[in-house]
Design an enzyme around this catalytic site. Structure first.
Site, PDB file in Angstrom:
ATOM      1  N   CYS A   2      -4.901  -2.220  -2.688  1.00  0.00           N
ATOM      2  CA  CYS A   2      -4.471  -3.027  -1.572  1.00  0.00           C
ATOM      3  C   CYS A   2      -2.994  -3.358  -1.676  1.00  0.00           C
ATOM      4  O   CYS A   2      -2.313  -2.963  -2.611  1.00  0.00           O
ATOM      5  CB  CYS A   2      -5.279  -4.327  -1.529  1.00  0.00           C
ATOM      6  SG  CYS A   2      -7.064  -4.079  -1.629  1.00  0.00           S
ATOM      7  N   LEU A  51      -7.385  -1.613   1.184  1.00  0.00           N
ATOM      8  CA  LEU A  51      -7.909  -0.249   1.120  1.00  0.00           C
ATOM      9  C   LEU A  51      -9.264  -0.369   0.437  1.00  0.00           C
ATOM     10  O   LEU A  51      -9.339  -0.659  -0.757  1.00  0.00           O
ATOM     11  CB  LEU A  51      -6.980   0.664   0.324  1.00  0.00           C
ATOM     12  CG  LEU A  51      -7.459   2.115   0.118  1.00  0.00           C
ATOM     13  CD1 LEU A  51      -7.554   2.848   1.441  1.00  0.00           C
ATOM     14  CD2 LEU A  51      -6.526   2.858  -0.834  1.00  0.00           C
ATOM     15  N   GLU A  79      -7.987  -2.307  -9.652  1.00  0.00           N
ATOM     16  CA  GLU A  79      -9.363  -2.048 -10.076  1.00  0.00           C
ATOM     17  C   GLU A  79      -9.557  -2.622 -11.472  1.00  0.00           C
ATOM     18  O   GLU A  79      -8.747  -2.390 -12.366  1.00  0.00           O
ATOM     19  CB  GLU A  79      -9.651  -0.537 -10.129  1.00  0.00           C
ATOM     20  CG  GLU A  79      -9.431   0.220  -8.833  1.00  0.00           C
ATOM     21  CD  GLU A  79     -10.459  -0.105  -7.765  1.00  0.00           C
ATOM     22  OE1 GLU A  79     -11.476  -0.767  -8.083  1.00  0.00           O
ATOM     23  OE2 GLU A  79     -10.247   0.293  -6.605  1.00  0.00           O
ATOM     24  N   ASP A 102     -15.292  -6.137  -7.354  1.00  0.00           N
ATOM     25  CA  ASP A 102     -14.603  -6.575  -8.565  1.00  0.00           C
ATOM     26  C   ASP A 102     -13.662  -7.745  -8.278  1.00  0.00           C
ATOM     27  O   ASP A 102     -13.347  -8.541  -9.171  1.00  0.00           O
ATOM     28  CB  ASP A 102     -13.856  -5.410  -9.226  1.00  0.00           C
ATOM     29  CG  ASP A 102     -12.793  -4.778  -8.339  1.00  0.00           C
ATOM     30  OD1 ASP A 102     -12.920  -4.859  -7.104  1.00  0.00           O
ATOM     31  OD2 ASP A 102     -11.849  -4.173  -8.872  1.00  0.00           O
ATOM     32  N   VAL A 291      -0.150  20.913  -6.074  1.00  0.00           N
ATOM     33  CA  VAL A 291       0.981  21.176  -5.192  1.00  0.00           C
ATOM     34  C   VAL A 291       1.582  22.530  -5.547  1.00  0.00           C
ATOM     35  O   VAL A 291       1.625  22.925  -6.721  1.00  0.00           O
ATOM     36  CB  VAL A 291       2.035  20.060  -5.290  1.00  0.00           C
ATOM     37  CG1 VAL A 291       2.740  20.075  -6.640  1.00  0.00           C
ATOM     38  CG2 VAL A 291       3.049  20.162  -4.160  1.00  0.00           C
ATOM     39  N   GLY A 378      -3.064  12.682 -14.311  1.00  0.00           N
ATOM     40  CA  GLY A 378      -2.746  12.819 -15.732  1.00  0.00           C
ATOM     41  C   GLY A 378      -1.474  12.102 -16.147  1.00  0.00           C
ATOM     42  O   GLY A 378      -1.016  12.266 -17.275  1.00  0.00           O
TER      43      GLY A 378
END
Length: 613
Positions: A2, A51, A79, A102, A291, A378
């Site tokens: 968010c 979101l 999160e 959460d 990409v 990653g």
């Protein structure tokens, strides 16, 4: 994931300023396209754009809880990957929950433990709590600085937001950049707490900032600490794998479609393979995205940084792990598009200066968002495990400066080379970097009995984990959230960071190669081609059409000699680069053009007051 914002003004009732709070909140709409909300209680106002990822119907914000002593209200971005365990613990302590989100767990965690809730969270987060019981604002940021968080002190309180644009939407905040802000822009050095905008600061990673009527205070709840490492090689490899299994499993939890970012390098390949195995146990295929650039694989030219193109390795991983894979192939017109440049600058709030690498990241995320809402990346494995060339470069190891700067000009061009000579003298970037470096190494603790070489490598690892990685994490967050995509970074789990940081360099590179621990911990998952591949950085287009497009845009800018950008940039250098034969454009010239165009567009969009003396 968010966008959050807010305002505390102890001398007024903010009910009369709801319009301003709304304007601050709306600047975060890209971060939260699914919902919006504001809350005002006397001197405090909170704004949220959502979101929706976990508990789609139940996680609306701002979220508040009424207590006998007063209201406690929360806006939260991020999160908490251990929220189910915390929820069980809090339920056992008598807390009752109305949602499965959460966010509510974090709110009740604060009610139970106060500011110490931060020490119990595993995740990425930036959140603010207005505690009317004590007339106090509490701002907390995750340990590694994955989620951005800024604040701006006012005469009677504070403004805050996920991004500077939220703060700048309030008339109390001055849109002003001094020499110190420009120094930060032109050195590729991330000073903790620095926000480029004058008067604005970051909530530093691992930090709690509280604001009440007596003022502002900071408390560090987490930092990298030196500890003895007693595990041998086999035990260290096993522990890394154990941690990665747990981390990836936790970070796959989502109520919306997930995917992985796959570059064909060791980090993203290992993470994708782990995710594919775990989702395969549930009968699900992981989606992966990479990409690429038109004609790059076929016409690739190796250089010192990039020995191989990504695409063949990407496809090896996709085949071996059985992913549902898609290449996002970009052309030079899209990369050089001024509209894309504007969106990147709007996302970052500053002219960050990474050119086509910023544009391609934004366009990659935009394409992924059509298929998924959550992506695993990653990012940060190179900093954690020791993957960059400078970790093995003897000159960089011995230099009394940030090791990534030793070859920076050689590989990317001189960031400051396009500046006016009078401004270059005023900025004195060399002294700024030297001071920043001394601050960076001052707090690194030496292990008892640690050799000079091991301590030198510890300091290099520390700099990457506390300075370098924050540049990349901010870039990743801002580009992804500009299109409403949540990007998770498993290698930033603080348990993994702490463990690997304290493994000696002799273990991190036990086979003489980069990221030895990670390679062996995931060897059973990797195609041989990826296992043997040498580190290759994020890709950059080699198409000469991109440089030609930059030249055309620069020529148009030069036709406006009174533009404010030429108060900063040397117009003669830009002119020489713009009219040079395209095949002769050096990396430095190309980067100079990108820098100039970014800065000019930023000045047009934000109209900052520049203080150049």
């Amino acid at each position: 994931m968010c966008g959050i914002t807010g305002w505390v003004s102890f001398d007024r009732d903010l009910a009369a300023s709801a319009e301003t709070l709304d304007a601050m909140t709306e600047t975060m709409s890209c971060r939260g396209p699914d919902d919006r909300g504001t809350w005002i209680g006397g001197p405090a106002g909170l704004g949220h754009r959502r979101l929706a990822i976990i508990d789609l119907p139940g996680g609306r914000q701002p979220m508040s809880e009424e207590t006998p002593e007063g209201t406690v209200a929360l806006v939260y971005s991020g999160e908490a990957y251990n929220f189910t365990e915390l929820r069980r613990e809090l339920t056992g302590r008598g807390h009752r929950f109305k949602t499965d989100s959460d966010t509510e767990v974090v709110l009740h965690g604060y009610l139970e433990w106060g500011e110490a809730v931060a020490e119990r969270l595993n995740g990425m987060y930036a959140f603010a709590i207005w505690d009317a019981r004590r007339d106090k604002l509490v701002m907390i940021r995750d340990r590694m600085g994955i989620k951005p968080f800024y604040y701006y002190e006012t005469p009677d309180g504070v403004l805050f937001g996920s991004e500077p644009k939220a703060i700048l939407a309030n008339p109390l905040a001055r849109s002003r950049v001094t020499l110190d802000g420009l120094r930060e822009l032109f050195t590729f050095v991330k000073t903790p707490g620095h926000a480029v905008w004058d008067g604005m600061h970051e909530v530093e990673p691992g930090t709690v900032v509280t604001v009440d009527r007596t003022g502002l205070r900071r408390h560090v709840y987490w930092q990298l600490e030196t500890r003895p490492h007693t595990d041998d090689r086999d035990a260290s490899i096993a522990r890394v794998r154990e941690l990665l299994d747990d981390i990836v499993r936790r970070q796959l939890v989502s109520d919306v479609p997930r995917c992985t970012l796959l570059s064909g390098g060791l980090d993203s390949s290992a993470m994708t393979a782990l995710a594919a195995r775990m989702l395969g146990e549930q009968g699900e295929r992981v989606r992966s995205f990479a990409v690429d650039f038109v004609g790059q694989a076929e016409n690739f030219v190796a250089d010192e940084l990039r020995l191989t193109p990504d695409t063949p390795f990407v496809h090896d991983v996709a085949r071996e792990s059985g992913t549902d894979h898609r290449d996002i192939v970009l052309d030079s017109n899209a990369l050089a598009d001024p509209e894309v440049r504007a969106r990147v600058i709007r996302a970052r709030d500053i002219p960050a200066g990474l050119g086509d690498m910023d544009a391609s990241l934004y366009l990659l995320f935009k394409a992924i968002r059509e298929h998924s809402t959550v992506a695993l990346s990653g990012e940060s494995a190179d900093e954690v495990f020791g993957g960059y060339l400078q970790f093995f470069d003897e000159e960089a190891r011995k230099a009394d400066t940030f090791p990534w700067l030793v070859r920076f000009q050689q590989h990317f061009g001189d960031d400051a080379g396009v500046l006016r000579k009078d401004l270059t003298a005023s900025l004195d970037l060399g002294a700024y970097i030297a001071d920043s470096y001394q601050q960076a190494i001052a707090g690194v603790q030496r292990l008892e009995g640690e050799s000079d070489f091991e301590f030198r490598m510890r300091k290099i690892c520390h700099q990457h984990l506390t300075r370098f990685v924050r540049v990349l994490l901010d870039r990743k967050d801002r580009a992804s959230m500009a299109v409403g995509l949540e990007v998770r970074v498993p290698f930033c789990d603080h348990r993994l960071v702490e463990y690997v940081y304290n493994t000696p360099w002799s273990l991190k590179s036990f086979d003489g190669r980069e990221k030895s621990l990670l390679r062996e911990a995931t060897a059973d998952l990797l195609p041989r081609s990826v296992y043997d591949r040498v580190k290759s950085p994020y890709p950059s287009t080699q198409d000469p059409k991109y440089a030609i497009a930059l030249q055309e845009h620069a020529k148009e800018l030069l036709s406006r000699p009174s533009h404010q950008v030429f108060d900063v940039i040397d117009a003669g250098l830009v002119e020489r680069a713009a009219f040079r034969d395209a095949p002769q454009i050096s990396q430095a010239s190309r980067r100079g053009l990108e820098r100039t165009l970014d800065l000019a567009l930023w000045l047009d969009m934000y109209k900052p007051e520049l203080v150049l003396s």
